[in-house]
Design an enzyme around this catalytic site. Structure first.
Site, PDB file in Angstrom:
ATOM      1  CB  SER A 128      -0.903   0.001   1.245  1.00 22.40           C
ATOM      2  OG  SER A 128      -1.524   1.254   1.434  1.00 22.40           O
ATOM      3  CD  GLU A 130      -2.494   5.344   4.212  1.00 24.25           C
ATOM      4  OE1 GLU A 130      -1.887   5.661   5.255  1.00 24.25           O
ATOM      5  OE2 GLU A 130      -3.297   6.084   3.628  1.00 24.25           O
ATOM      6  CE1 TYR A 152      -4.324  -1.619   5.253  1.00 29.36           C
ATOM      7  CE2 TYR A 152      -3.450   0.486   4.519  1.00 29.36           C
ATOM      8  CZ  TYR A 152      -3.970  -0.754   4.238  1.00 29.36           C
ATOM      9  OH  TYR A 152      -4.127  -1.144   2.936  1.00 29.36           O
TER      10      TYR A 152
END
Length: 329
Positions: A128, A130, A152
């Site tokens: 990801s 992120e 996450y």
């Protein structure tokens, strides 16, 4: 011989689009799902209801190694797509422990089962954007250092490195797709893009009069999930495994997204959108913008849906859904 694909997270946005793509390509598709999902198909399997007769679901838990081991042993897939995760970033601040445990252990258990049972299978891990978090450079590419700012993001870095480690230590064909934000009408209602399009439609129909959001200045690189699952498949068709940034290559703010969505409904977002501090992240990410040049060059992949087209599809879908709500038997 028909190829067999094993998908975790098949009930989600990406999993449903990926399953449809693989069925079109002639695969036998298996989905690994929680048992509770099979007990409530109209709600928990709603994204895959149209293809339910064409796929095979296997109940199990990513937090339970024996169930993963048993499923991989039984199916012996040619390709494994690990998409399942606790993926709502804001929730990961509320429950860091379960996010880290389920996301990290899930990929580790799966990699171990693949190594022991189908070492020649091809494995895809959903990394990801992120992971970049507090970015060191703009745009970000496959070599940009990671600085995650949520549980996450941290769990995705762990899964990313686990996949790389199994590739290097055990010669597993493991690929990581560093996917930037990708949306569709199948996006969950808790995500900001769907929250915007759904509530804009509600306001247009007189069902609401305001929309509360967090940081309107945060910038993201948005694309369509259909384009991004195609990139997943392309990675596993290469002669050698690798990691790829999958992005649109353009960044817009949440404010921009609001304006585009409300403009489609002849509404001024400024009349309805208000900022609520409770929706701000404890550690914000200001901008994510991906450099997709490696994917363009090596996978011959490029996005086909623009942000304007994506938002129009989502707004029209939500307007139709609210005007003609589905009936559940």
């Amino acid at each position: 011989m028909m190829k067999k694909a094993f998908i975790t997270g098949i009930t989600g946005q990406d999993g449903s689009y990926l399953a449809e793509l693989l069925l079109e390509k002639g695969y036998k598709v298996y989905g690994f799902v929680r048992r509770v999902a099979m007990e409530d198909p109209h709600h928990r399997l709603n994204r895959i209801l149209p293809i339910l007769d064409d796929i095979e679901l296997i109940p199990g838990s990513l937090e339970n190694y024996p169930s993963i081991f048993k499923a991989i042993s039984a199916v012996r897939p040619d390709e494994i797509y690990h998409l399942a995760a606790q993926s709502f970033v804001s929730y990961s601040f509320d429950d860091e422990f379960s996010t880290l445990q389920s996301n990290t252990n899930g990929v580790h258990y799966l990699l171990s089962a693949v190594k022991d049972h189908v070492p020649n299978a091809r494995f895809y891990f959903a990394s990801s954007s992120e992971m970049f978090g507090k970015v060191r450079e703009v745009p970000q590419n496959e070599l940009t250092p990671y600085h995650p700012r949520s549980a996450y993001g941290i769990s995705k870095v762990a899964g990313h490195f686990l996949t790389q480690n199994y590739r290097e230590a055990y010669n597993l064909f493991g690929c990581c797709g560093i996917l930037y934000n990708h949306e569709s009408p199948r996006r969950g209602f808790e995500f900001v893009t769907r929250k915007i399009t759904y509530n804009a439609a509600r306001i247009k129909l007189g069902l609401a009069d305001r929309l509360e959001l967090g940081n309107l200045e945060a910038k993201r690189d948005w694309g369509h999930a259909k384009d991004y699952v195609r990139a997943m498949w392309l990675m596993l068709q290469k002669d050698k495994p690798g990691d790829y940034v999958i992005s649109s290559g353009t960044a817009y703010s949440v404010r921009d997204f609001c304006q585009k969505a409300f403009d489609l409904l002849d509404l001024n977002y400024k009349d309805y959108v208000v900022t609520n501090p409770k929706f701000f992240r404890p550690a914000e990410i200001d901008i994510l913008l991906g450099d997709n040049s490696k994917a363009r060059r090596e996978l011959e992949w490029e996005p086909t849906v623009t942000l304007d087209e994506l938002i129009q599809e989502m707004v029209e879908h939500d307007l139709q859904r609210l005007s003609n709500p589905p009936s559940i038997a």
